[in-house]
Design a protein around this motif. Sequence first.
Motif, PDB file in Angstrom:
ATOM      1  N   VAL A  32       0.846  -1.200   0.000  1.00 59.73           N
ATOM      2  CA  VAL A  32       0.000   0.000   0.000  1.00 59.73           C
ATOM      3  C   VAL A  32       0.879   1.247   0.000  1.00 59.73           C
ATOM      4  O   VAL A  32       0.648   2.194  -0.756  1.00 59.73           O
ATOM      5  CB  VAL A  32      -0.960   0.003   1.209  1.00 59.73           C
ATOM      6  CG1 VAL A  32      -1.689   1.330   1.320  1.00 59.73           C
ATOM      7  CG2 VAL A  32      -1.945  -1.150   1.113  1.00 59.73           C
ATOM      8  N   SER A  33       1.898   1.240   0.831  1.00 61.99           N
ATOM      9  CA  SER A  33       2.801   2.386   0.929  1.00 61.99           C
ATOM     10  C   SER A  33       3.492   2.661  -0.406  1.00 61.99           C
ATOM     11  O   SER A  33       3.564   3.807  -0.862  1.00 61.99           O
ATOM     12  CB  SER A  33       3.849   2.109   2.010  1.00 61.99           C
ATOM     13  OG  SER A  33       4.716   3.190   2.147  1.00 61.99           O
ATOM     14  N   ARG A  38       3.901   5.979  -5.244  1.00 56.76           N
ATOM     15  CA  ARG A  38       4.108   5.999  -6.694  1.00 56.76           C
ATOM     16  C   ARG A  38       3.083   6.883  -7.399  1.00 56.76           C
ATOM     17  O   ARG A  38       3.421   7.653  -8.289  1.00 56.76           O
ATOM     18  CB  ARG A  38       4.040   4.580  -7.231  1.00 56.76           C
ATOM     19  CG  ARG A  38       4.253   4.495  -8.715  1.00 56.76           C
ATOM     20  CD  ARG A  38       4.292   3.067  -9.154  1.00 56.76           C
ATOM     21  NE  ARG A  38       4.397   2.997 -10.599  1.00 56.76           N
ATOM     22  CZ  ARG A  38       4.099   1.941 -11.291  1.00 56.76           C
ATOM     23  NH1 ARG A  38       3.691   0.836 -10.674  1.00 56.76           N
ATOM     24  NH2 ARG A  38       4.211   1.938 -12.579  1.00 56.76           N
ATOM     25  N   PHE A  39       1.831   6.787  -7.002  1.00 55.20           N
ATOM     26  CA  PHE A  39       0.784   7.519  -7.702  1.00 55.20           C
ATOM     27  C   PHE A  39       0.427   8.859  -7.071  1.00 55.20           C
ATOM     28  O   PHE A  39       0.025   9.776  -7.779  1.00 55.20           O
ATOM     29  CB  PHE A  39      -0.471   6.646  -7.838  1.00 55.20           C
ATOM     30  CG  PHE A  39      -0.271   5.503  -8.781  1.00 55.20           C
ATOM     31  CD1 PHE A  39      -0.283   5.700 -10.153  1.00 55.20           C
ATOM     32  CD2 PHE A  39      -0.020   4.227  -8.302  1.00 55.20           C
ATOM     33  CE1 PHE A  39      -0.070   4.650 -11.029  1.00 55.20           C
ATOM     34  CE2 PHE A  39       0.198   3.163  -9.158  1.00 55.20           C
ATOM     35  CZ  PHE A  39       0.169   3.369 -10.527  1.00 55.20           C
ATOM     36  N   ALA A  40       0.574   8.984  -5.770  1.00 59.14           N
ATOM     37  CA  ALA A  40       0.231  10.245  -5.099  1.00 59.14           C
ATOM     38  C   ALA A  40       1.424  11.192  -5.017  1.00 59.14           C
ATOM     39  O   ALA A  40       1.268  12.355  -4.668  1.00 59.14           O
ATOM     40  CB  ALA A  40      -0.307   9.966  -3.702  1.00 59.14           C
ATOM     41  N   LYS A  41       2.609  10.701  -5.301  1.00 61.11           N
ATOM     42  CA  LYS A  41       3.851  11.488  -5.245  1.00 61.11           C
ATOM     43  C   LYS A  41       4.161  12.000  -3.841  1.00 61.11           C
ATOM     44  O   LYS A  41       4.836  13.015  -3.668  1.00 61.11           O
ATOM     45  CB  LYS A  41       3.801  12.669  -6.231  1.00 61.11           C
ATOM     46  CG  LYS A  41       3.490  12.283  -7.650  1.00 61.11           C
ATOM     47  CD  LYS A  41       4.548  11.410  -8.241  1.00 61.11           C
ATOM     48  CE  LYS A  41       4.262  11.155  -9.713  1.00 61.11           C
ATOM     49  NZ  LYS A  41       4.498   9.806 -10.124  1.00 61.11           N
ATOM     50  N   MET A  42       3.619  11.315  -2.843  1.00 61.36           N
ATOM     51  CA  MET A  42       3.936  11.588  -1.440  1.00 61.36           C
ATOM     52  C   MET A  42       3.644  10.320  -0.661  1.00 61.36           C
ATOM     53  O   MET A  42       2.938   9.445  -1.148  1.00 61.36           O
ATOM     54  CB  MET A  42       3.112  12.758  -0.888  1.00 61.36           C
ATOM     55  CG  MET A  42       1.630  12.463  -0.738  1.00 61.36           C
ATOM     56  SD  MET A  42       0.691  13.784   0.053  1.00 61.36           S
ATOM     57  CE  MET A  42       0.720  15.028  -1.185  1.00 61.36           C
ATOM     58  N   THR A  43       4.182  10.242   0.540  1.00 61.57           N
ATOM     59  CA  THR A  43       3.939   9.055   1.343  1.00 61.57           C
ATOM     60  C   THR A  43       2.553   9.122   1.979  1.00 61.57           C
ATOM     61  O   THR A  43       1.948  10.195   2.099  1.00 61.57           O
ATOM     62  CB  THR A  43       4.987   8.899   2.464  1.00 61.57           C
ATOM     63  OG1 THR A  43       4.826   9.971   3.387  1.00 61.57           O
ATOM     64  CG2 THR A  43       6.403   8.868   1.899  1.00 61.57           C
ATOM     65  N   PHE A  44       2.080   7.986   2.403  1.00 59.85           N
ATOM     66  CA  PHE A  44       0.804   7.875   3.111  1.00 59.85           C
ATOM     67  C   PHE A  44       0.823   8.782   4.337  1.00 59.85           C
ATOM     68  O   PHE A  44      -0.115   9.534   4.594  1.00 59.85           O
ATOM     69  CB  PHE A  44       0.609   6.400   3.509  1.00 59.85           C
ATOM     70  CG  PHE A  44      -0.716   6.061   4.105  1.00 59.85           C
ATOM     71  CD1 PHE A  44      -1.780   5.663   3.302  1.00 59.85           C
ATOM     72  CD2 PHE A  44      -0.907   6.096   5.481  1.00 59.85           C
ATOM     73  CE1 PHE A  44      -3.004   5.317   3.857  1.00 59.85           C
ATOM     74  CE2 PHE A  44      -2.123   5.746   6.046  1.00 59.85           C
ATOM     75  CZ  PHE A  44      -3.180   5.362   5.222  1.00 59.85           C
ATOM     76  N   ILE A  45       1.911   8.731   5.089  1.00 58.44           N
ATOM     77  CA  ILE A  45       2.044   9.521   6.314  1.00 58.44           C
ATOM     78  C   ILE A  45       2.108  11.014   6.005  1.00 58.44           C
ATOM     79  O   ILE A  45       1.509  11.833   6.705  1.00 58.44           O
ATOM     80  CB  ILE A  45       3.286   9.072   7.122  1.00 58.44           C
ATOM     81  CG1 ILE A  45       3.156   7.604   7.527  1.00 58.44           C
ATOM     82  CG2 ILE A  45       3.514   9.960   8.332  1.00 58.44           C
ATOM     83  CD1 ILE A  45       1.912   7.258   8.335  1.00 58.44           C
TER      84      ILE A  45
END
Length: 103
Positions: A32-33, A38-45
């Motif tokens: 998921v991370s 990859r797609f959001a260009k930022m980390t989940f956190i």
Amino acid sequence: MVLKAHQYLEDHYATASLEEFSEMVNHPPYYVSRVFKRFAKMTFIDCLKGIRLSRATYLLASTSDSVEEIIAQLGYENISYFHKIFRETYGLTPKQYRDQRKN
């Protein structure tokens, strides 16, 4: 999955965690991370932090709740950490931000 993750973060920002979301979508956290970054260009956190800070600015400007109450509503347990990231992001303390918005 990234859109679903973002919606999850918006809806559960006070208690959200990568582990909980991973269980919801039935994928391991590392997967998921990786997909999120990859797609959001930022980390989940980082996305969660941005959502929380955005909510903080809204609450500081629109309520009379104390800064400590707002921090608790956002899900932060460490007040010092919140002050640090708020100042790094906005260049002001939460109180200074609130005072500036009142004027």
